[in-house]
Enzyme design. Structure first.
Site, PDB file in Angstrom:
ATOM      1  N   ASP A   9       0.854  -1.186   0.000  1.00  0.00           N
ATOM      2  CA  ASP A   9       0.000   0.000   0.000  1.00  0.00           C
ATOM      3  C   ASP A   9       0.896   1.244   0.000  1.00  0.00           C
ATOM      4  OD1 ASP A   9      -2.597   1.306   0.117  1.00  0.00           O
ATOM      5  OD2 ASP A   9      -2.037   1.922   2.130  1.00  0.00           O
ATOM      6  N   GLU A  11       0.774   5.786   0.489  1.00  0.00           N
ATOM      7  CA  GLU A  11       0.065   7.045   0.733  1.00  0.00           C
ATOM      8  C   GLU A  11       0.757   8.114  -0.109  1.00  0.00           C
ATOM      9  OE1 GLU A  11      -2.682   7.093   2.293  1.00  0.00           O
ATOM     10  OE2 GLU A  11      -2.549   5.108   3.230  1.00  0.00           O
ATOM     11  N   HIS A  59      -4.647  10.614   5.628  1.00  0.00           N
ATOM     12  CA  HIS A  59      -3.562   9.829   6.225  1.00  0.00           C
ATOM     13  C   HIS A  59      -2.884  10.507   7.415  1.00  0.00           C
ATOM     14  CE1 HIS A  59      -1.024  12.522   3.890  1.00  0.00           C
ATOM     15  NE2 HIS A  59      -1.418  11.991   2.736  1.00  0.00           N
ATOM     16  N   HIS A 156      -5.659   6.389   7.417  1.00  0.00           N
ATOM     17  CA  HIS A 156      -4.978   5.475   6.510  1.00  0.00           C
ATOM     18  C   HIS A 156      -3.490   5.481   6.833  1.00  0.00           C
ATOM     19  CE1 HIS A 156      -8.169   5.340   3.101  1.00  0.00           C
ATOM     20  NE2 HIS A 156      -8.735   5.536   4.276  1.00  0.00           N
ATOM     21  N   ASP A 161      -2.444  -0.622   6.696  1.00  0.00           N
ATOM     22  CA  ASP A 161      -3.404  -1.031   5.677  1.00  0.00           C
ATOM     23  C   ASP A 161      -2.946  -2.297   4.960  1.00  0.00           C
ATOM     24  OD1 ASP A 161      -4.859   1.138   6.425  1.00  0.00           O
ATOM     25  OD2 ASP A 161      -4.746   2.191   4.511  1.00  0.00           O
TER      26      ASP A 161
END
Length: 247
Positions: A9, A11, A59, A156, A161
């Site tokens: 994942d 961000e 986030h 997040h 995640d």
């Protein structure tokens, strides 16, 4: 040998990537077969630009926090070595892959600027949409549907995640809703020495007999194998069922 999966994942400073937005966090967890190995890759990155307010609201990663963090060029080799040759499991893969390809392009590593040439991609969002058409298939929605604990996910975060997505992926593909570390024992460890993270063993009520097991016929097995070959040719990669059997 067990199949190597990496759940990934990212961000970012915002979206889309075509507006000059950058990756600010990468989180990966490694699975061999269907078990966590304990090997993770996690880094925050200095993007040399500010994040959109909307992205920070998602986030919580501020520009000030990133000031002393490494740039992508400083971690690119280590990151690529971690994911190379793996089956990447990503929720909404086109988003993360597009951003990561852009990062490799920006530092001149054009030979790595299409990670689909070095890894196979399993998009858990596409998988969820196929299994649950017309329903919400965000990571939070899937956690609720499959009983995966996401109580720590107020914001997040790439590593968190990835860990949650690994649980969701296992639940979608095999019914297991809690991962364990391969070869790691602790109080309450299950058979084989793998520590359980809140898994539950369900037993039949007293006096109730288990349902009979009906084995597939030779013809049914042949038809199943033929269908898997058709899927593999269409997708350009082994079917998920085949990958799980090889794990």
């Amino acid at each position: 040998m067990a199949t190597r999966f990496v759940v990934l994942d990212t961000e970012t400073t915002g979206m889309p990537v075509t507006d000059g937005h950058r990756v600010i966090e990468i989180g990966c967890v490694e699975l061999l077969g269907r078990r966590l190995t304990g090997r993770n890759f996690h880094v925050y990155l200095q993007p040399d630009r500010s994040s959109d307010e909307g992205a920070i609201g998602v986030h919580g990663i501020t520009d000030e926090f990133l000031l002393d963090k490494p740039r992508f060029a400083e971690v690119a080799d280590e990151f690529f070595e971690f994911i190379e040759g793996a089956h990447l499991i990503i929720h909404n893969a086109s988003f993360d892959v597009g951003f990561l390809n852009n990062e490799f392009n920006l530092i001149g590593q054009t030979h790595r600027a299409d990670i689909t040439q070095h890894c196979s991609i399993l998009d858990s969002l596409a998988m969820a949409r196929e299994r649950h058409p017309g329903q919400r298939n965000s990571l939070d929605a899937l956690c609720k549907r499959y009983g995966v604990d996401n109580t720590n996910r107020q914001l997040h975060g790439a590593l968190l995640d990835s860990e949650i997505l690994a649980d969701v992926y296992l639940a979608m593909t095999g019914g297991q809703t809690s991962l364990s570390l391969a070869g790691n024992s602790s109080d309450g460890a299950n058979e084989g020495g793998a520590a359980s993270r809140g898994s539950e063993i369900r037993r039949l009520p007293a006096g109730r007999r288990p349902a009979p097991v009906i084995m597939a016929s030779a013809q049914e097995l042949a038809e199943h194998a033929a269908r898997l070959e058709v899927i593999a040719k269409s997708a350009g990669a082994p079917a998920l069922w085949t990958q799980l059997l090889q794990a």
